[in-house]
Design a protein around this motif. Structure first.
Motif, short mmCIF file in Angstrom:
data_model
loop_
_atom_site.label_atom_id
_atom_site.label_comp_id
_atom_site.label_asym_id
_atom_site.label_seq_id
_atom_site.Cartn_x
_atom_site.Cartn_y
_atom_site.Cartn_z
N LEU A 1 -13.86 20.33 -7.56
CA LEU A 1 -13.45 20.09 -8.95
C LEU A 1 -11.88 20.56 -8.98
CD1 LEU A 1 -13.84 19.11 -11.63
CD2 LEU A 1 -14.71 21.27 -12.14
N LYS A 2 -10.83 19.76 -9.24
CA LYS A 2 -9.68 20.26 -9.44
C LYS A 2 -9.19 19.66 -10.72
CE LYS A 2 -9.14 22.28 -5.50
NZ LYS A 2 -8.85 23.91 -5.43
N SER A 3 -8.05 20.23 -11.37
CA SER A 3 -7.28 19.80 -12.65
C SER A 3 -6.97 18.42 -12.65
CB SER A 3 -6.13 20.85 -13.02
OG SER A 3 -5.22 20.60 -12.00
N TRP A 4 -6.65 17.67 -11.39
CA TRP A 4 -6.15 16.54 -10.97
C TRP A 4 -7.38 15.77 -10.38
CZ3 TRP A 4 -6.48 15.43 -5.80
CH2 TRP A 4 -6.39 16.31 -5.06
N LEU A 5 -8.53 16.37 -10.19
CA LEU A 5 -9.69 15.68 -9.53
C LEU A 5 -10.82 15.93 -10.26
CD1 LEU A 5 -10.48 13.75 -7.11
CD2 LEU A 5 -10.92 15.94 -5.72
N LEU A 6 -11.51 15.24 -10.93
CA LEU A 6 -12.73 15.16 -11.90
C LEU A 6 -13.89 14.94 -11.13
CD1 LEU A 6 -11.59 14.13 -15.38
CD2 LEU A 6 -11.52 16.46 -14.36
N PHE B 1 1.38 14.00 -9.71
CA PHE B 1 0.44 13.45 -10.48
C PHE B 1 0.84 14.13 -11.99
CE2 PHE B 1 -2.69 13.35 -6.77
CZ PHE B 1 -2.13 12.15 -6.35
N ARG B 2 1.50 14.98 -12.25
CA ARG B 2 2.01 15.56 -13.40
C ARG B 2 2.44 14.76 -14.51
NH1 ARG B 2 1.44 20.95 -13.67
NH2 ARG B 2 2.61 20.94 -15.57
N THR B 3 2.09 14.73 -15.75
CA THR B 3 2.63 13.96 -16.96
C THR B 3 3.66 14.78 -17.70
OG1 THR B 3 0.89 14.86 -18.37
CG2 THR B 3 0.20 13.19 -17.16
N ALA B 4 4.21 13.91 -18.36
CA ALA B 4 5.09 14.57 -19.44
C ALA B 4 4.37 15.42 -20.39
CB ALA B 4 5.91 13.56 -20.12
N SER B 5 5.04 16.46 -21.04
CA SER B 5 4.23 17.40 -21.93
C SER B 5 3.70 16.51 -23.06
CB SER B 5 5.25 18.43 -22.38
OG SER B 5 6.36 17.85 -22.89
N LYS B 6 4.39 15.51 -23.57
CA LYS B 6 4.07 14.75 -24.60
C LYS B 6 2.82 13.78 -24.28
CE LYS B 6 7.09 10.75 -23.88
NZ LYS B 6 8.13 10.11 -24.60
N ASP B 7 2.47 13.61 -22.92
CA ASP B 7 1.36 13.08 -22.48
C ASP B 7 0.21 13.56 -22.02
OD1 ASP B 7 2.91 10.57 -23.02
OD2 ASP B 7 3.87 10.60 -21.00
N HIS B 8 0.14 14.87 -22.03
CA HIS B 8 -0.84 15.81 -21.77
C HIS B 8 -2.46 15.14 -22.50
CE1 HIS B 8 1.25 19.34 -20.25
NE2 HIS B 8 1.77 18.47 -19.58
N PHE B 9 -3.36 14.87 -21.59
CA PHE B 9 -4.47 14.35 -22.44
C PHE B 9 -5.19 15.40 -23.13
CE2 PHE B 9 -8.91 13.24 -21.83
CZ PHE B 9 -9.11 11.83 -22.84
N LEU B 10 -5.31 15.12 -24.46
CA LEU B 10 -6.22 15.92 -25.42
C LEU B 10 -5.48 17.60 -25.46
CD1 LEU B 10 -10.03 15.39 -24.19
CD2 LEU B 10 -8.56 14.53 -26.36
N LEU C 1 0.86 -1.24 0.00
CA LEU C 1 0.20 0.07 -0.18
C LEU C 1 0.96 1.28 0.21
CD1 LEU C 1 -3.15 0.48 2.34
CD2 LEU C 1 -1.82 2.41 1.42
N HIS C 2 1.09 1.80 -1.17
CA HIS C 2 1.83 3.33 -1.34
C HIS C 2 1.65 3.79 -2.59
CE1 HIS C 2 4.21 1.06 -4.53
NE2 HIS C 2 4.26 -0.09 -3.67
N PRO C 3 1.45 5.02 -2.47
CA PRO C 3 1.36 5.87 -3.87
C PRO C 3 2.26 5.37 -5.14
CG PRO C 3 1.56 7.28 -1.91
CD PRO C 3 2.27 5.98 -1.45
N PRO C 4 1.64 5.26 -6.33
CA PRO C 4 2.60 5.06 -7.35
C PRO C 4 3.46 6.12 -7.39
CG PRO C 4 0.38 6.07 -8.12
CD PRO C 4 0.29 5.92 -6.60
N ASP C 5 4.61 5.57 -8.09
CA ASP C 5 5.74 6.29 -8.52
C ASP C 5 5.47 7.04 -10.02
OD1 ASP C 5 6.44 4.29 -9.84
OD2 ASP C 5 7.84 3.47 -8.77
N CYS C 6 6.55 7.64 -10.46
CA CYS C 6 6.34 8.20 -11.70
C CYS C 6 6.30 7.23 -12.71
CB CYS C 6 7.60 9.20 -12.11
SG CYS C 6 7.58 10.85 -10.88
N GLN C 7 7.06 6.16 -12.74
CA GLN C 7 7.14 5.05 -13.80
C GLN C 7 5.86 4.45 -13.58
OE1 GLN C 7 9.64 4.79 -15.71
NE2 GLN C 7 10.90 6.30 -14.58
#
Length: 408
Positions: A285-290, A260-269, A170-176
């Motif tokens: 409502l947040k940019s990381w919480l829908l 929770f940030r993504t790489a610039s090439k992986d930005h959704f839409l 039980l731990h938060p996911p890493d960037c990978q």
């Protein structure tokens, strides 16, 4: 005169030869002594080296014998404990198979190896108590222990589970692993770029454990697409709103640290810089919480379709937390106020361990859990948080994405 010179020369030659002979003898004696000392040092060094090797060998043999005795004791403890229960009873009593039980005992052994009960007995007592909603007289009869000892075992084992097993299960996911979690969530629940859903349920407190008007503690968790929890905490009172719980949680800190940030090439839409978490309308409502569109206004078809996709994806958290309560029914009526956060977190770790190791879930455990009389958490709309225009544009983009997918 010539004869005297020859005599002096012979005398000097004799003295020179005598001195040379004496020096040669002295050098020979010194060489003999030096060689003798060298050989003596070599013999002493060889002797000490052999002595050290012998001592080391004796220590290794003693350690091996001790280890073998310890292993025999462990196997003996296993055998003495395992023969108390039939093979058909393991899943019902301990909520896991015998092999998984032994694996858990081996992981916790160093933390539980204190004088008194064997680690197997401590783990068995704790798991049996966690699996029962009410008091279990059979537990006391089988282990011949009193209530106080059961409570001590429960606290000790749960603390060991949090210390040793939580970093594993039980731990938060890493960037990978964020990208993998998003892919799995989309494949299972049809919501893209999402790494988890927020869920919660109240843990009721007994009447003598309530404080400051608190009737329950809320377990707040994040569940991934496979039904595993990667963040959980059960220290919030039931009179605290969902937005306040979120702002005081470790999840909020992770978001502020831009975990929770993504790489610039992986930005959704091309608009969403973060992976999404999903939540109901009681959260901001947040940019990381829908969150869903408010039903107070008139919703168009696209917004209703988005709400349906969100509601379907949120069900992963509902199912996971329902299985958590059904497997570890102590959460339905725990005793004590201060120990509830520790016991609840240990149950979350055990839930992840059982799900990861594919332990069988018996549907009969759900009886009475779905219809249980729990305190109702406030589900009012979050109106205290300022409007986040970027978050609204991201939600509109996701809404348009579902509309486009429906037309294809």
């Amino acid at each position: 005169m010539a004869l005297m010179a020859d005599n002096h020369l012979l005398l000097l030659l004799h003295c020179f030869m005598k001195t040379t002979r004496r020096n040669g003898l002295q050098n020979a004696v010194e060489q003999i002594k030096s060689e003798s000392r060298r050989r003596r040092r070599y013999r002493l060094r060889t002797y000490h080296l052999h002595s050290q090797q012998q001592v080391l060998m004796l220590m290794l043999l003693r350690e091996r014998q001790t280890s073998q005795c310890r292993q025999k004791a462990i196997h003996s403890d296993h055998f003495q404990f395992l023969r108390k229960f039939e093979a058909c009873n393991w899943l019902e009593i301990f909520r896991m198979s015998k092999d998984t039980f032994i694996y858990l005992c081996d992981q916790l052994r160093n933390s539980l190896n204190r004088p008194g009960l064997a680690p197997e007995e401590k783990v068995g007592i704790a798991l049996w108590r966690l699996s029962c909603k009410n008091k279990c007289p059979l537990l006391h009869q089988k282990f011949r222990v009193g209530r106080n000892l059961v409570n001590r075992c429960l606290k000790e084992v749960c603390q060991a589970i949090i210390t040793i097993m939580k970093p594993i299960y039980l731990h938060p996911p890493d960037c990978q692993s964020l990208k993998d979690k998003a892919r799995i969530f989309n494949a299972h629940w049809g919501f893209p770029h999402c790494i988890g859903a927020l869920g919660s349920f109240p843990i009721p407190l007994s009447s003598n454990s309530r404080r400051d008007g608190t009737h329950a503690l809320v377990l707040h968790a994040v569940v991934d697409g496979q039904g595993l929890l990667w963040e959980a905490c059960a220290c919030y009172p039931d009179n605290m709103s969902s937005s306040t719980i979120l702002e005081n949680s470790a999840l909020w800190d992770l978001a502020q640290e831009r975990r929770f940030r993504t790489a610039s090439k992986d930005h959704f839409l091309g608009k969403a810089p973060n992976y999404f978490l999903l939540a109901n309308s009681s959260y901001p409502l947040k940019s990381w919480l829908l969150t869903p569109y408010s039903k107070d206004g008139q919703l168009n078809q696209r917004e209703e379709q988005y709400n349906l996709h969100l509601e379907r994806a949120l069900s992963v958290a509902e199912i996971a937390l329902l299985r958590l309560r059904a497997r570890w029914q102590y959460l339905l009526s725990p005793f004590g106020y201060t120990t509830v956060p520790t016991l609840a977190l240990a149950c979350c770790v055990l839930h992840n361990m059982c799900e990861t190791l594919e332990q069988r879930f018996d549907a009969s455990w759900l009886e009475g859990v779905e219809t249980m009389d729990l305190p109702v958490l406030p589900q009012s709309l979050c109106q205290t948080c300022p409007t986040d225009r970027q978050a609204e544009s991201i939600r509109d983009a996701v809404c348009e994405y579902f509309n486009t997918q429906a037309k294809m």
